[in-house]
Design a protein around this motif. Structure first.
Motif, PDB file in Angstrom:
ATOM      1  N   ARG A 303     -22.959 -34.625 -38.347  1.00  0.00           N
ATOM      2  CA  ARG A 303     -23.732 -35.415 -39.296  1.00  0.00           C
ATOM      3  C   ARG A 303     -24.652 -34.465 -40.040  1.00  0.00           C
ATOM      4  N   ARG A 304     -25.444 -35.002 -40.955  1.00  0.00           N
ATOM      5  CA  ARG A 304     -26.384 -34.173 -41.707  1.00  0.00           C
ATOM      6  C   ARG A 304     -27.577 -33.827 -40.820  1.00  0.00           C
ATOM      7  N   LEU A 305     -27.881 -32.537 -40.736  1.00  0.00           N
ATOM      8  CA  LEU A 305     -29.026 -32.077 -39.958  1.00  0.00           C
ATOM      9  C   LEU A 305     -29.393 -30.669 -40.404  1.00  0.00           C
ATOM     10  N   THR A 306     -30.523 -30.182 -39.905  1.00  0.00           N
ATOM     11  CA  THR A 306     -30.908 -28.794 -40.164  1.00  0.00           C
ATOM     12  C   THR A 306     -31.188 -28.110 -38.841  1.00  0.00           C
ATOM     13  N   ILE A 307     -30.906 -26.828 -38.791  1.00  0.00           N
ATOM     14  CA  ILE A 307     -31.195 -26.016 -37.617  1.00  0.00           C
ATOM     15  C   ILE A 307     -31.989 -24.805 -38.066  1.00  0.00           C
ATOM     16  N   THR A 308     -33.131 -24.577 -37.438  1.00  0.00           N
ATOM     17  CA  THR A 308     -33.980 -23.449 -37.801  1.00  0.00           C
ATOM     18  C   THR A 308     -34.398 -22.686 -36.555  1.00  0.00           C
ATOM     19  N   GLU A 309     -34.897 -21.485 -36.777  1.00  0.00           N
ATOM     20  CA  GLU A 309     -35.447 -20.646 -35.716  1.00  0.00           C
ATOM     21  C   GLU A 309     -36.930 -20.434 -35.989  1.00  0.00           C
ATOM     22  N   PRO A 310     -37.805 -21.332 -35.541  1.00  0.00           N
ATOM     23  CA  PRO A 310     -39.237 -21.123 -35.770  1.00  0.00           C
ATOM     24  C   PRO A 310     -39.732 -19.828 -35.130  1.00  0.00           C
TER      25      PRO A 310
END
Length: 428
Positions: A303-310
């Motif tokens: 599905r639509r999502l975002t993945i980040t590395e804070p």
């Protein structure tokens, strides 16, 4: 202490000077200023973009041209107005001319970076294609002996984004014989370039029967799936997490944050979460990696999502992209409690090797959609619902957008070589 950057109007004035040293001083000033998003519009409205393009067409030394190209890379990153002006002034043709010229390896590298940044929008993909940009990228990948690894990665990433374009561009890529060099990259020694080639081949095949048949004819499907299977076992290992939910109870809405543990199912593309507040930590016994317990919450990543590395050891998955209220649990019984409905908004996974987990996640998602495209796995979404993978650019964050497929970002030109290599290895 380093001196502060000049004002925009001073740097632009220096750029107008006929003396190369003064021009270079102006370009250096604009490079410092363009790292601040607030200055990008000021630079463009002061005539900076036009002067920079004039600079790139001039008979200046490699150092001066490199700085000018770096400024343009910063200006067109995540700034639609600057990119529109760049396009209107013929900037794509100028960059392609730099790639076709013999002005030095560093200039080629920076010009290729600009081209790669531009390939995340269809209008720019079309103009790159019409300006003979495809042939430059494909020819580069045909002859990679002695070529800098990062240049190979930029070219593969750019082709991956071009392949995310229209049916017409997919046809052009096939007719330009882009598939054979990409398949060779899958089997080559450059792991980051191989993964980027996998994205390009996946995008070429998406919704395109002729390209899918060609990939199979060239024996490219098997090595592609083999590559995308790498590192999947690490996804099954339980990790500590913090899950944030939006909760509905009648007409009332609230938010809550709960600790727990999670893992992923590489076969289905599911995120499994066991929350401590539900006394489900017992789902994670010693060495247990299969979260089949009835108390586990299951959410799809298709599905639509975002993945980040804070941070280096923190991965964040956000399900609220484009105004979505969040992800609903696939188990109706577990998604509501006492007339309350919870929507998962984001998950912070820490501590973990964020770049490695993210790379494995992207391989997993790309493989699942590729299998669906080739009708290899029953019960997947049909191909009309899928969207191609894009590698977009950001100087400061490493983000992945997913809309039935991943979307990636590449660190900007000021990021260290080591960090860029790590990012590329993680599908950034």
């Amino acid at each position: 202490m380093p001196s502060p950057p000049p004002k925009v109007h001073s740097a632009v004035r220096w750029l107008r000077n006929k003396d190369e040293a003064t021009k270079r001083k102006g370009a250096l000033g604009l490079r410092d200023l363009a790292t601040d998003v607030r200055n990008k519009d000021r630079i463009c409205s002061s005539g900076g973009m036009e002067l920079l393009l004039d600079l790139l067409e001039g008979p200046w030394t490699e150092t001066t041209l490199v700085v000018g190209t770096e400024v343009i890379a910063l200006l067109v990153t995540e700034n639609d107005d600057a990119r529109a002006l760049f396009r209107e002034l013929g900037g794509i043709q100028v960059v392609i001319q730099l790639l076709q010229s013999d002005r030095g390896a560093t200039i080629f590298h920076r010009a290729l970076l600009v081209l790669r940044i531009l390939t995340d929008k269809e209008i720019d993909r079309y103009m790159i294609w019409k300006a003979a940009g495809l042939s430059i990228l494909i020819e580069l990948l045909r002859n990679i002996d002695g070529v800098d690894t990062e240049i190979i990665e930029f070219a593969a990433a750019a082709l991956g984004n071009m392949a995310a374009g229209s049916h017409e561009i997919k046809d052009a890529l096939r007719e330009a014989d882009a598939m054979p060099p990409l398949i060779r990259l899958l089997r080559g020694p450059h792991s980051a370039a191989a993964e980027l080639a996998a994205v390009a081949l996946r995008n070429m095949s998406l919704g395109h029967r002729i390209n899918r048949e060609l990939l199979m004819t060239l024996d490219g499907l098997e090595p592609l799936l083999d590559l995308l299977s790498l590192g999947q076992e690490r996804l099954e290992f339980p990790l500590h997490c913090k899950a944030r939910f939006a909760e509905e109870k009648g007409s009332a809405r609230g938010r809550l944050e709960l600790d727990g543990m999670c893992n992923f199912n590489p076969v289905t593309g599911h995120l499994n979460i066991a929350l401590h507040d539900d006394n489900t930590a017992r789902c994670f016994g010693p060495g247990k990696t299969d979260l089949s317990d009835k108390n586990v919450l299951v959410f799809t990543l298709l599905r639509r999502l975002t993945i980040t590395e804070p941070e280096n050891q923190t991965l964040e998955i956000c399900f609220t992209a484009k105004g979505s209220e969040g992800a609903k649990c696939l188990s109706a019984r577990r998604s509501s409690t006492r007339h309350r409905t919870r929507y998962l908004q984001n998950v912070l996974i820490s501590p973990c090797s964020a770049s490695e987990v993210k790379a494995s996640l992207m391989r997993m998602l790309t493989k699942l959609h590729l299998q669906s495209e080739f009708n290899m796995v029953p019960g997947q979404q049909n191909q009309q619902q899928q969207k191609p993978a894009l590698m977009t650019s950001s100087s400061h964050t490493k983000k992945i957008m997913h809309s039935s497929s991943p979307q990636y970002t590449l660190p900007g030109p000021n990021t260290s070589s080591r960090r860029r290599a790590q990012a590329l290895a993680g599908y950034l």
